[in-house]
Design a protein around this motif. Structure first.
Motif, PDB file in Angstrom:
ATOM      1  N   LEU A  63      22.436  36.801  13.821  1.00 19.34           N
ATOM      2  CA  LEU A  63      20.982  35.992  13.952  1.00 19.34           C
ATOM      3  C   LEU A  63      20.025  35.647  13.500  1.00 19.34           C
ATOM      4  O   LEU A  63      19.851  34.659  14.061  1.00 19.34           O
ATOM      5  N   MET A  64      20.291  35.849  11.850  1.00 22.78           N
ATOM      6  CA  MET A  64      19.699  35.460  10.904  1.00 22.78           C
ATOM      7  C   MET A  64      20.450  33.750  10.760  1.00 22.78           C
ATOM      8  O   MET A  64      19.614  32.349  10.388  1.00 22.78           O
ATOM      9  N   GLY A  65      21.683  33.729  10.607  1.00 22.55           N
ATOM     10  CA  GLY A  65      22.583  32.688   9.966  1.00 22.55           C
ATOM     11  C   GLY A  65      22.320  31.348  10.923  1.00 22.55           C
ATOM     12  O   GLY A  65      21.975  30.972  11.083  1.00 22.55           O
ATOM     13  N   ILE A  66      22.306  31.911  12.336  1.00 26.79           N
ATOM     14  CA  ILE A  66      22.041  31.026  13.839  1.00 26.79           C
ATOM     15  C   ILE A  66      20.603  30.431  14.014  1.00 26.79           C
ATOM     16  O   ILE A  66      20.236  29.543  13.700  1.00 26.79           O
ATOM     17  N   LEU A  67      19.167  31.212  13.632  1.00 27.37           N
ATOM     18  CA  LEU A  67      17.932  30.785  13.457  1.00 27.37           C
ATOM     19  C   LEU A  67      17.760  30.004  13.070  1.00 27.37           C
ATOM     20  O   LEU A  67      16.297  28.951  12.994  1.00 27.37           O
ATOM     21  N   THR A  68      18.288  30.546  11.560  1.00 27.45           N
ATOM     22  CA  THR A  68      18.114  29.425  10.578  1.00 27.45           C
ATOM     23  C   THR A  68      18.476  27.803  10.392  1.00 27.45           C
ATOM     24  O   THR A  68      17.996  27.464  10.128  1.00 27.45           O
ATOM     25  N   ASN A 101       9.269  23.905  16.662  1.00 33.92           N
ATOM     26  CA  ASN A 101      10.480  24.303  16.660  1.00 33.92           C
ATOM     27  C   ASN A 101      11.388  24.856  15.502  1.00 33.92           C
ATOM     28  O   ASN A 101      11.509  26.194  15.911  1.00 33.92           O
ATOM     29  N   ALA A 102      10.741  23.961  14.680  1.00 35.80           N
ATOM     30  CA  ALA A 102      11.236  24.212  13.115  1.00 35.80           C
ATOM     31  C   ALA A 102      10.955  25.797  12.584  1.00 35.80           C
ATOM     32  O   ALA A 102      11.264  26.782  12.286  1.00 35.80           O
ATOM     33  N   LEU A 103       9.249  26.170  13.025  1.00 33.77           N
ATOM     34  CA  LEU A 103       8.659  26.874  12.163  1.00 33.77           C
ATOM     35  C   LEU A 103       8.647  28.302  13.041  1.00 33.77           C
ATOM     36  O   LEU A 103       8.992  29.392  12.904  1.00 33.77           O
ATOM     37  N   ILE A 104       8.552  27.496  14.245  1.00 39.68           N
ATOM     38  CA  ILE A 104       9.105  29.869  14.846  1.00 39.68           C
ATOM     39  C   ILE A 104      10.226  29.668  15.006  1.00 39.68           C
ATOM     40  O   ILE A 104      10.467  31.124  14.652  1.00 39.68           O
ATOM     41  N   GLY A 105      11.246  29.701  14.401  1.00 40.01           N
ATOM     42  CA  GLY A 105      12.938  29.539  14.105  1.00 40.01           C
ATOM     43  C   GLY A 105      12.993  29.791  13.737  1.00 40.01           C
ATOM     44  O   GLY A 105      13.502  31.264  12.809  1.00 40.01           O
ATOM     45  N   TYR A 106      12.189  29.731  11.862  1.00 43.35           N
ATOM     46  CA  TYR A 106      12.069  30.251  10.719  1.00 43.35           C
ATOM     47  C   TYR A 106      11.357  31.096  10.892  1.00 43.35           C
ATOM     48  O   TYR A 106      11.274  32.734  10.652  1.00 43.35           O
ATOM     49  N   GLY A 107      10.267  31.835  11.797  1.00 40.52           N
ATOM     50  CA  GLY A 107       9.356  33.630  11.820  1.00 40.52           C
ATOM     51  C   GLY A 107      10.351  33.618  12.448  1.00 40.52           C
ATOM     52  O   GLY A 107      10.455  35.432  11.796  1.00 40.52           O
ATOM     53  N   LEU A 108      10.892  33.719  13.763  1.00 39.02           N
ATOM     54  CA  LEU A 108      12.296  34.434  14.715  1.00 39.02           C
ATOM     55  C   LEU A 108      13.136  34.901  13.263  1.00 39.02           C
ATOM     56  O   LEU A 108      13.838  36.050  13.560  1.00 39.02           O
ATOM     57  N   ALA A 109      13.944  34.122  12.539  1.00 33.88           N
ATOM     58  CA  ALA A 109      14.905  34.482  11.176  1.00 33.88           C
ATOM     59  C   ALA A 109      14.019  34.947  10.099  1.00 33.88           C
ATOM     60  O   ALA A 109      15.121  36.059  10.042  1.00 33.88           O
ATOM     61  N   VAL A 110      13.054  34.959   9.984  1.00 39.01           N
ATOM     62  CA  VAL A 110      12.494  36.401   9.078  1.00 39.01           C
ATOM     63  C   VAL A 110      12.305  38.101   9.666  1.00 39.01           C
ATOM     64  O   VAL A 110      12.543  37.964   9.064  1.00 39.01           O
ATOM     65  N   LEU A 111      11.377  37.490  10.676  1.00 40.86           N
ATOM     66  CA  LEU A 111      11.104  38.477  11.727  1.00 40.86           C
ATOM     67  C   LEU A 111      12.365  39.391  12.051  1.00 40.86           C
ATOM     68  O   LEU A 111      12.148  40.829  12.875  1.00 40.86           O
ATOM     69  N   ALA A 112      13.983  38.600  12.072  1.00 37.37           N
ATOM     70  CA  ALA A 112      14.893  39.747  12.792  1.00 37.37           C
ATOM     71  C   ALA A 112      16.080  40.753  12.073  1.00 37.37           C
ATOM     72  O   ALA A 112      15.169  41.763  13.254  1.00 37.37           O
ATOM     73  N   PRO A 113      14.854  40.991  10.952  1.00 37.95           N
ATOM     74  CA  PRO A 113      15.385  42.567  10.604  1.00 37.95           C
ATOM     75  C   PRO A 113      14.317  43.203  11.292  1.00 37.95           C
ATOM     76  O   PRO A 113      14.895  44.535  11.003  1.00 37.95           O
ATOM     77  N   VAL A 114      13.311  42.974  11.449  1.00 41.16           N
ATOM     78  CA  VAL A 114      12.023  44.283  11.594  1.00 41.16           C
ATOM     79  C   VAL A 114      12.685  44.198  13.100  1.00 41.16           C
ATOM     80  O   VAL A 114      12.466  45.510  14.103  1.00 41.16           O
ATOM     81  N   LEU A 115      13.229  43.400  14.205  1.00 41.75           N
ATOM     82  CA  LEU A 115      13.492  43.634  14.757  1.00 41.75           C
ATOM     83  C   LEU A 115      14.535  44.211  15.611  1.00 41.75           C
ATOM     84  O   LEU A 115      14.709  45.147  16.206  1.00 41.75           O
TER      85      LEU A 115
END
Length: 125
Positions: A63-68, A101-115
């Motif tokens: 998930l982190m790889g795809i989002l990044t 959209n890029a900033l949202i994607g980076y934010g989700l990649a950072v939050l993936a471990p928390v989620l």
């Protein structure tokens, strides 16, 4: 004096964007394939299915790889749109949307471990 028609400028701009996108996609594929090919899966103890923590850890990595990767693609597209805008407000708005959209994607990649930690807590892993 010879002037280049607006349609020709637009086609040239579109070709530039298309070439840049192709370079980004090919580069991402070349960089992603060797990493996936060399990754060794976890070895389950009893030969059965993987335990839940291993599945969630693998899901987190994917998930982190795809989002990044997607966020990086949008960031590059935003840069291309912005640099080829030439003062066109519609193109600048398109670039701002891609940057958002890029900033949202980076934010989700950072939050993936928390989620995924929340998911792990819910399912009892």
């Amino acid at each position: 004096m010879f002037r280049v028609p607006a349609r020709s400028r637009a086609l040239t701009r579109w070709r530039t964007v298309r070439r840049a996108a192709t370079v980004v996609v090919v580069t991402a594929l070349v960089l992603a394939v060797p990493a996936a090919a060399l990754a060794a899966p976890a070895d389950p103890q009893d030969g059965g299915p993987y335990p839940l923590p291993v599945v969630i850890a693998n899901l987190q990595a994917w998930l982190m790889g795809i989002l990044t990767a997607l966020a990086t693609l949008f960031l590059v597209l935003a840069g291309v749109y912005w640099s080829t805008a030439g003062g066109d407000p519609a193109q600048v708005d398109k670039a701002k949307g891609a940057l958002r959209n890029a900033l949202i994607g980076y934010g989700l990649a950072v939050l993936a471990p928390v989620l995924l930690q929340i998911v792990r807590g819910i399912v009892g892993g």
